[in-house]
Enzyme design. Structure first.
Site: not given
Length: 177
Positions: A73-75
């Protein structure tokens, strides 16, 4: 921590971002008290935040080193968005995690297929350093490696001790030949 700590002596712009999942650890905030801290209001993909976009653009760099809390998600989301904007993205595969190997592999494949460079922290540091004789070079990198990549610290101490005392033990000469 290791992923951020090299920014001090690599002279690269650092900016931090967090969202509704909570504040960044105080150790990170203390490491970079003057770095821009982008407080996302709910955007999952950091690139969807205009302050994040402004910080990236203000850095005036075409290559971005990226890490996030959750790989898939974040990366991944930020990496894919940065790639779509034309940036060369280097995702530190050791600076984020997820719940299973399958999910990590799938996220990493997705990023690779989009042209994101998946690299280790050691690779990032050596790529930024380029030459042990430069600055930053061995004087900055070896203490960092000793702290965050201890096995390399052992190698460096062993090498230093051999040079200081000028001795080779049986078996070492064959390794050098």
């Amino acid at each position: 921590m290791a992923s951020l700590h090299h920014g001090e002596w690599m002279f690269i712009p650092i900016f931090l971002s967090t969202g509704p999942n909570g504040p960044l650890p105080k150790e990170i905030l203390e490491m970079y008290p003057d770095a821009p801290l982008i407080m996302r209001q709910g955007e999952v993909d950091a690139w969807d935040n205009t302050d994040f976009q402004a910080a990236v653009r203000a850095a005036n760099k075409s290559q971005i080193i990226l890490a996030g809390i959750v790989t898939d998600v974040c990366t991944t989301f930020a990496a894919l968005s940065l790639r779509s904007e034309g940036y060369s993205v280097w995702a530190n595969v050791e600076a984020s995690g997820t719940t299973t190997h399958l999910i990590a592999d799938t996220a990493n494949l997705r990023m690779m297929q989009a042209g994101v460079n998946l690299v280790s922290l050691f690779s990032i540091v050596c790529d930024l350093m380029r030459d042990w004789r430069d600055t930053p070079g061995s004087a900055q990198v070896l203490p960092w490696l000793d702290q965050y990549f201890p096995v390399y610290g052992f190698v460096a101490r062993g090498h230093g001790a051999a040079i200081e005392n000028g001795t080779l033990v049986p078996g070492e000469q064959q390794l050098l030949a």
